[in-house]
Design an enzyme around this catalytic site. Sequence first.
Site, PDB file in Angstrom:
ATOM      1  N   CYS A   1       0.826  -1.214   0.000  1.00 45.83           N
ATOM      2  CA  CYS A   1       0.000   0.000   0.000  1.00 45.83           C
ATOM      3  C   CYS A   1       0.862   1.267   0.000  1.00 45.83           C
ATOM      4  CB  CYS A   1      -1.004  -0.027   1.155  1.00 45.83           C
ATOM      5  SG  CYS A   1      -2.351   1.158   0.903  1.00 45.83           S
TER       6      CYS A   1
ATOM      7  N   HIS B   1      -3.804  -4.792   0.426  1.00 45.96           N
ATOM      8  CA  HIS B   1      -3.339  -5.187   1.770  1.00 45.96           C
ATOM      9  C   HIS B   1      -3.414  -6.711   1.926  1.00 45.96           C
ATOM     10  CE1 HIS B   1      -2.546  -1.498   4.077  1.00 45.96           C
ATOM     11  NE2 HIS B   1      -3.424  -0.924   3.265  1.00 45.96           N
TER      12      HIS B   1
ATOM     13  N   GLU C   1      -1.933  -8.622   3.876  1.00 47.93           N
ATOM     14  CA  GLU C   1      -1.889  -9.067   5.284  1.00 47.93           C
ATOM     15  C   GLU C   1      -3.300  -9.191   5.869  1.00 47.93           C
ATOM     16  OE1 GLU C   1      -1.383  -6.023   4.390  1.00 47.93           O
ATOM     17  OE2 GLU C   1      -2.368  -4.724   5.854  1.00 47.93           O
TER      18      GLU C   1
END
Length: 235
Positions: free
Chosen positions: A106, A208, A210
């Site tokens: 990001c 993102h 994660e």
Amino acid sequence: MSCIIGITCTWKEAENRNYLSHDYVRSIQDAGGVPLLIPVLDPRQAAAVYEACDGLVLSGGHDVDPILFGEEPLRGLGEVTPARDNLEIALSHLALKGTKPLLAICRGIQVLNIAAGGSVYQDIKGVSDQLHDVSAPRWYPVHQVEIEQNSKLARILQNTSIRVNSYHHQSVKNVGEGLVAVGWSKDGMIEALENIDGERAILGVQWHPEGLSDRDDNSSRLFKNLVEEALRRKG
Ligand code: MN
């Protein structure tokens, strides 16, 4: 053998506080790496941090300072964190010159691109009608990304068309030297970068992973690849 993956933190200067979503920690752990948080520190210490880590993650966060790519602030620019910019630009330069793997997420893809001499749209609202800052849970993929078939990223993901989450209002504009765009949303915004030099393992994604990695193979593969590349170079 274990490998240490350094993850940069968000710097909230007004609160005198470094912080990081635990999703990054979990994603690295699930991939078999040892996560180590990197606070905002003197950029002159970046080389020692780079040396101590086997791989790096540049995490998400606030806007990048447009002065870093030669622009004055434009309407639509959000909060900037110059101390964090300085550290992460220094770490990016080390990664671009060095051999250790880097996953830039990001804000991270934007920092990486700027360190390589590229630029960023300060606010994509004027550039694209597609919403990239979608109110939705972190685990929910909201838009499509098409991936260049002959790319490292496509090999890692074993996919050329994926769905991702999206929490950004800035985006890569001109791509920096040594990097190449390998992923795009339907509106043509750049969603992924990688290094041209095949020896290096530098990857940037605008989404993102994660937030998705505990339920989405495309996301967990990015962290697995990071840890594998770190171990391969170490051993
Ligand atoms: Mn997006």
